[in-house]
Write an enzyme that holds these catalytic residues in place. Structure first.
Site, PDB file in Angstrom:
ATOM      1  N   LYS A 129      -9.453   5.598   0.530  1.00 55.58           N
ATOM      2  CA  LYS A 129      -8.874   4.264   0.757  1.00 55.58           C
ATOM      3  C   LYS A 129      -7.945   4.308   1.965  1.00 55.58           C
ATOM      4  O   LYS A 129      -8.007   3.463   2.852  1.00 55.58           O
ATOM      5  CB  LYS A 129      -8.099   3.807  -0.465  1.00 55.58           C
ATOM      6  CG  LYS A 129      -7.179   2.616  -0.200  1.00 55.58           C
ATOM      7  CD  LYS A 129      -6.402   2.182  -1.411  1.00 55.58           C
ATOM      8  CE  LYS A 129      -5.120   2.920  -1.606  1.00 55.58           C
ATOM      9  NZ  LYS A 129      -3.988   2.421  -0.814  1.00 55.58           N
ATOM     10  N   ASN A 130      -7.117   5.340   2.042  1.00 54.86           N
ATOM     11  CA  ASN A 130      -6.080   5.368   3.082  1.00 54.86           C
ATOM     12  C   ASN A 130      -6.596   5.845   4.430  1.00 54.86           C
ATOM     13  O   ASN A 130      -5.841   5.915   5.396  1.00 54.86           O
ATOM     14  CB  ASN A 130      -4.881   6.204   2.612  1.00 54.86           C
ATOM     15  CG  ASN A 130      -4.154   5.509   1.460  1.00 54.86           C
ATOM     16  OD1 ASN A 130      -4.446   4.341   1.161  1.00 54.86           O
ATOM     17  ND2 ASN A 130      -3.257   6.216   0.806  1.00 54.86           N
ATOM     18  N   CYS A 174       7.553  -3.714  -2.049  1.00 58.53           N
ATOM     19  CA  CYS A 174       6.700  -3.692  -3.248  1.00 58.53           C
ATOM     20  C   CYS A 174       7.455  -2.893  -4.310  1.00 58.53           C
ATOM     21  O   CYS A 174       8.595  -2.477  -4.115  1.00 58.53           O
ATOM     22  CB  CYS A 174       5.351  -3.060  -2.921  1.00 58.53           C
ATOM     23  SG  CYS A 174       5.497  -1.333  -2.540  1.00 58.53           S
ATOM     24  N   ARG A 223       9.778  -0.617   1.993  1.00 55.95           N
ATOM     25  CA  ARG A 223       8.641  -0.479   2.929  1.00 55.95           C
ATOM     26  C   ARG A 223       8.956  -1.113   4.290  1.00 55.95           C
ATOM     27  O   ARG A 223       8.330  -2.064   4.736  1.00 55.95           O
ATOM     28  CB  ARG A 223       7.388  -1.114   2.319  1.00 55.95           C
ATOM     29  CG  ARG A 223       7.068  -0.721   0.893  1.00 55.95           C
ATOM     30  CD  ARG A 223       6.777   0.748   0.690  1.00 55.95           C
ATOM     31  NE  ARG A 223       5.551   1.214   1.269  1.00 55.95           N
ATOM     32  CZ  ARG A 223       4.355   1.156   0.682  1.00 55.95           C
ATOM     33  NH1 ARG A 223       4.238   0.584  -0.478  1.00 55.95           N
ATOM     34  NH2 ARG A 223       3.276   1.640   1.276  1.00 55.95           N
ATOM     35  N   PRO A 224       9.969  -0.660   5.011  1.00 54.26           N
ATOM     36  CA  PRO A 224      10.305  -1.236   6.326  1.00 54.26           C
ATOM     37  C   PRO A 224       9.231  -0.955   7.381  1.00 54.26           C
ATOM     38  O   PRO A 224       8.298  -0.177   7.134  1.00 54.26           O
ATOM     39  CB  PRO A 224      11.607  -0.526   6.675  1.00 54.26           C
ATOM     40  CG  PRO A 224      11.565   0.748   5.932  1.00 54.26           C
ATOM     41  CD  PRO A 224      10.822   0.470   4.652  1.00 54.26           C
ATOM     42  N   ILE A 225       9.380  -1.597   8.538  1.00 54.96           N
ATOM     43  CA  ILE A 225       8.427  -1.379   9.646  1.00 54.96           C
ATOM     44  C   ILE A 225       9.158  -1.010  10.928  1.00 54.96           C
ATOM     45  O   ILE A 225       8.589  -1.082  12.026  1.00 54.96           O
ATOM     46  CB  ILE A 225       7.576  -2.649   9.894  1.00 54.96           C
ATOM     47  CG1 ILE A 225       8.496  -3.871  10.121  1.00 54.96           C
ATOM     48  CG2 ILE A 225       6.590  -2.886   8.759  1.00 54.96           C
ATOM     49  CD1 ILE A 225       7.795  -5.081  10.675  1.00 54.96           C
ATOM     50  N   LEU A 272       9.902   1.732  12.339  1.00 62.88           N
ATOM     51  CA  LEU A 272       9.304   2.800  13.173  1.00 62.88           C
ATOM     52  C   LEU A 272       8.052   2.289  13.901  1.00 62.88           C
ATOM     53  O   LEU A 272       7.784   2.665  15.043  1.00 62.88           O
ATOM     54  CB  LEU A 272       8.985   4.018  12.315  1.00 62.88           C
ATOM     55  CG  LEU A 272      10.205   4.677  11.664  1.00 62.88           C
ATOM     56  CD1 LEU A 272       9.783   5.804  10.740  1.00 62.88           C
ATOM     57  CD2 LEU A 272      11.183   5.193  12.726  1.00 62.88           C
ATOM     58  N   ASP A 304       1.749  10.244  -3.682  1.00 65.55           N
ATOM     59  CA  ASP A 304       0.720   9.485  -4.394  1.00 65.55           C
ATOM     60  C   ASP A 304       0.158  10.231  -5.599  1.00 65.55           C
ATOM     61  O   ASP A 304      -0.675   9.688  -6.316  1.00 65.55           O
ATOM     62  CB  ASP A 304      -0.429   9.125  -3.450  1.00 65.55           C
ATOM     63  CG  ASP A 304       0.005   8.131  -2.396  1.00 65.55           C
ATOM     64  OD1 ASP A 304      -0.727   7.946  -1.415  1.00 65.55           O
ATOM     65  OD2 ASP A 304       1.099   7.547  -2.546  1.00 65.55           O
ATOM     66  N   ARG A 339      -7.016  -1.687  -6.790  1.00 68.43           N
ATOM     67  CA  ARG A 339      -6.764  -1.651  -5.339  1.00 68.43           C
ATOM     68  C   ARG A 339      -7.217  -0.316  -4.748  1.00 68.43           C
ATOM     69  O   ARG A 339      -7.603  -0.245  -3.589  1.00 68.43           O
ATOM     70  CB  ARG A 339      -5.269  -1.830  -5.058  1.00 68.43           C
ATOM     71  CG  ARG A 339      -4.720  -3.202  -5.387  1.00 68.43           C
ATOM     72  CD  ARG A 339      -3.299  -3.321  -4.924  1.00 68.43           C
ATOM     73  NE  ARG A 339      -3.184  -2.888  -3.529  1.00 68.43           N
ATOM     74  CZ  ARG A 339      -2.022  -2.608  -2.937  1.00 68.43           C
ATOM     75  NH1 ARG A 339      -0.899  -2.710  -3.611  1.00 68.43           N
ATOM     76  NH2 ARG A 339      -1.981  -2.234  -1.669  1.00 68.43           N
TER      77      ARG A 339
HETATM   78  C1  EPZ Z   1       0.933   5.247   3.341  1.00 66.46           C
HETATM   79  O1  EPZ Z   1       1.839   4.173   3.187  1.00 66.46           O
HETATM   80  C2  EPZ Z   1      -0.053   5.134   2.185  1.00 66.46           C
HETATM   81  N1  EPZ Z   1      -0.771   3.869   2.260  1.00 66.46           N
HETATM   82  C3  EPZ Z   1       0.706   5.229   0.855  1.00 66.46           C
HETATM   83  O2  EPZ Z   1      -0.266   5.216  -0.189  1.00 66.46           O
HETATM   84  C4  EPZ Z   1       1.450   6.566   0.810  1.00 66.46           C
HETATM   85  O3  EPZ Z   1       2.205   6.638  -0.390  1.00 66.46           O
HETATM   86  C5  EPZ Z   1       2.372   6.683   2.026  1.00 66.46           C
HETATM   87  O4  EPZ Z   1       1.614   6.506   3.248  1.00 66.46           O
HETATM   88  C6  EPZ Z   1       3.079   8.029   2.096  1.00 66.46           C
HETATM   89  O5  EPZ Z   1       2.146   9.046   2.117  1.00 66.46           O
HETATM   90  C7  EPZ Z   1      -1.801   3.759   3.147  1.00 66.46           C
HETATM   91  O6  EPZ Z   1      -2.121   4.679   3.882  1.00 66.46           O
HETATM   92  C8  EPZ Z   1      -2.513   2.438   3.161  1.00 66.46           C
HETATM   93  P1  EPZ Z   1       4.970   5.554   5.216  1.00 66.46           P
HETATM   94  P2  EPZ Z   1       2.870   3.827   4.392  1.00 66.46           P
HETATM   95  O7  EPZ Z   1       5.094   4.639   6.372  1.00 66.46           O
HETATM   96  O8  EPZ Z   1       2.207   4.031   5.705  1.00 66.46           O
HETATM   97  C9  EPZ Z   1       9.618   4.922   5.407  1.00 66.46           C
HETATM   98  C10 EPZ Z   1      -1.234   4.575  -2.208  1.00 66.46           C
HETATM   99  O9  EPZ Z   1      -0.872   4.699  -3.382  1.00 66.46           O
HETATM  100  N2  EPZ Z   1       9.354   4.106   6.599  1.00 66.46           N
HETATM  101  O10 EPZ Z   1       4.590   6.980   5.454  1.00 66.46           O
HETATM  102  O11 EPZ Z   1       3.463   2.506   4.128  1.00 66.46           O
HETATM  103  C11 EPZ Z   1       9.241   4.184   4.126  1.00 66.46           C
HETATM  104  O12 EPZ Z   1      10.322   3.363   3.699  1.00 66.46           O
HETATM  105  C12 EPZ Z   1      -0.233   4.147  -1.155  1.00 66.46           C
HETATM  106  O13 EPZ Z   1      -2.400   4.791  -1.782  1.00 66.46           O
HETATM  107  C13 EPZ Z   1      10.416   3.679   7.377  1.00 66.46           C
HETATM  108  O14 EPZ Z   1      11.573   3.971   7.096  1.00 66.46           O
HETATM  109  O15 EPZ Z   1       3.963   4.956   4.151  1.00 66.46           O
HETATM  110  C14 EPZ Z   1       8.975   5.285   3.133  1.00 66.46           C
HETATM  111  O16 EPZ Z   1      10.205   5.678   2.554  1.00 66.46           O
HETATM  112  C15 EPZ Z   1       1.142   3.906  -1.753  1.00 66.46           C
HETATM  113  N3  EPZ Z   1      10.173   2.902   8.474  1.00 66.46           N
HETATM  114  C16 EPZ Z   1       8.453   6.423   4.011  1.00 66.46           C
HETATM  115  O17 EPZ Z   1       8.763   6.069   5.375  1.00 66.46           O
HETATM  116  C17 EPZ Z   1       8.890   2.547   8.846  1.00 66.46           C
HETATM  117  O18 EPZ Z   1       8.714   1.860   9.875  1.00 66.46           O
HETATM  118  C18 EPZ Z   1       6.963   6.624   3.896  1.00 66.46           C
HETATM  119  O19 EPZ Z   1       6.339   5.472   4.372  1.00 66.46           O
HETATM  120  C19 EPZ Z   1       7.820   2.994   8.034  1.00 66.46           C
HETATM  121  C20 EPZ Z   1       8.073   3.774   6.925  1.00 66.46           C
END
Ligand code: EPZ
Length: 420
Positions: free
Chosen positions: A22-23, A118, A123-125, A127, A307, A399
């Site tokens: 999925k990811n 969620c 889940r900030p953006i 970065l 995960d 999902r």
């Molecule tokens: C991906 O989410 C996966 N989803 C998640 O899987 C997975 O848990 C996660 O990576 C971590 O491995 C998909 O790939 C679709 P991150 P993502 O950005 O990209 C912080 C599942 O169950 N962060 O690595 O959203 C954030 O708050 C799902 O399949 C910032 O601070 O994860 C978190 O604490 C759940 N600023 C950490 O990084 C940002 O701009 C990890 O988030 C982005 C993230």
């Protein structure tokens, strides 16, 4: 409202085939926006999240065809428009934000609803936006939307404060057609990043180092349409490994890359699970032996995956002794603890740490899926709970897992879905 009913106690036996990741497929679908030619994705998992991102591309006037016969996804973004996609769709699934990078690369403009938080965290953006800004984009945020404009994207060096998976993917996609070279430092190393880079390089991109902490992207002029098969879903495979462990069963899993699952396999070995016959992407998982408590700290890849945290907690809740799980990736990923406690688990939370004292048995009751992986954890606990477990909010599970109850039933579980 659909529910999943599981009747314990089961012992899993037999074989299970794992779907594509999925990811991986979600960023790969987003990346098709970068190329105005037809792309074919083979072995696409028919998941709720895949349908959402395909609906989003359809909304943007792309031609998307999902063939459930051979799980082939055909996408042609030749006629894509840059209109603002439906905010509800973006908010429905965070991964929709992955179209931002490709859209600003294709059109020099994109306006999206801010992805909501969620159950597992804010889940900030930040970065993602830091990367776009360093590539020369202007960013405006207001009224719940983020608007990004970029006359031209120019390569730069981008250091990620945290190895964010989504930010790494979005920045890679924004860089492949940029002028010059982009270097992402402290990049996410997840196998799905490597898979996205493999897909893009097959289209003609020039990406080095994906899957390592430093990724170099040399901008190219254009990409061409291809056919591609994503990697297997390591989290689905890990979930079934724990299914064998928790039921003292023994199963064969087809669709495993041992390297991608190294942290999960090593931790399950420490707990007493035996792995053998790894060949041709298949592995035998023997969970019949005695289990021992283990300590887990979730970390970015190649550490133990967040995960898999909920699923491990289900297993450890019935392993005699004290196990400790520390969740370092998300700030609120213990929502499943309360559900496990309803089933009789003895778990105490102290900040980001859960202390699990194994109990002799769990008892079935009404529980709910609090997120995608927590839902899978409820099924795992239901497999060994005394009596019937009724799992609600199973839309979370659909999902990320293809026909999960059918796959468990084929392994001997007493599990079915009802429409209550
Ligand atoms: C991906 O989410 C996966 N989803 C998640 O899987 C997975 O848990 C996660 O990576 C971590 O491995 C998909 O790939 C679709 P991150 P993502 O950005 O990209 C912080 C599942 O169950 N962060 O690595 O959203 C954030 O708050 C799902 O399949 C910032 O601070 O994860 C978190 O604490 C759940 N600023 C950490 O990084 C940002 O701009 C990890 O988030 C982005 C993230």
């Amino acid at each position: 409202m659909e529910k999943i009913i599981v009747k314990g106690v089961n012992q899993l036996r037999g074989e299970v085939n794992i779907s594509s990741a999925k990811n991986s497929i979600l960023p790969i679908i987003a990346a098709t926006i970068l190329c105005p030619e037809r792309v074919v994705i083979n072995n696409a998992p028919m998941l709720e999240d895949v349908e959402v991102i395909c609906k989003l591309l359809n909304e943007l006037n792309c031609d998307v065809n999902i063939s459930s016969i051979n799980n082939k996804l055909t996408i042609d973004t030749k006629n894509i428009t840059s209109m603002d996609p439906d905010a509800q769709l973006i908010r429905k699934m965070r991964a929709s934000f992955l179209i931002m990078g490709p859209m600003i690369s294709r059109f020099g403009y994109c306006k999206l609803s801010l992805p909501g938080g969620c159950n597992i965290g804010s889940r900030p953006i930040d970065l993602h936006l830091k990367g776009f800004k360093l590539l020369g984009a202007d960013i405006m945020i207001g009224h719940g939307f983020v608007e990004v404009k970029a006359k031209k994207l120019i390569g730069n060096t981008i250091y990620l404060d945290f190895p964010s998976v989504g930010a790494t993917e979005n920045i890679i996609m924004a860089s492949v057609l940029a002028e010059g070279t982009t270097i992402i430092e402290n990049a996410a190393e997840e196998p799905e990043i490597w898979d996205l880079a493999q897909f893009l390089n097959k289209m003609g991109a020039d990406i080095e180092g994906a899957g390592l902490g430093k990724i170099t992207i040399h901008g190219v002029k254009s990409l061409k349409g291809i056919s591609y098969t994503p990697i297997y879903d390591r989290i689905e495979a890990g979930t079934f490994m724990i299914g064998a462990a928790i039921t003292n069963g023994k199963i064969k899993i087809n669709g495993v890359n041992e390297e991608h699952l190294r942290p999960v396999i090593e931790k399950l070995k420490e707990c007493g699970v035996v792995f053998s016959d790894y060949k041709n992407n298949s592995i035998i998982v023997d969970g019949t032996g005695e289990k021992k408590p283990v300590d887990i700290k979730t970390l970015p890849y190649p550490g133990f995956p967040t995960d898999m945290q909920a699923q491990m907690m289900s297993l450890l809740s019935i392993v005699d002794g004290v196990s400790v799980i520390t969740e370092t990736v998300f700030e609120n990923r213990f929502m499943h603890v309360a559900e496990l406690q309803r089933m009789g688990a003895n778990i105490k939370i102290d900040g980001r740490t859960a202390i699990i004292e194994g109990v002799p048995k769990l008892t079935g009751c009404q529980v709910k899926a609090t997120d995608l992986r927590a839902g899978a954890a409820m099924i795992l606990s239901g497999l060994i709970a005394e009596g019937q477990t009724e799992i609600g909010d199973i839309y979370h599970i659909d999902r990320g897992y293809v026909q999960i109850e059918k796959k468990f039933r084929n392994l001997g579980a007493d599990i079915y879905r009802i429409d209550s």
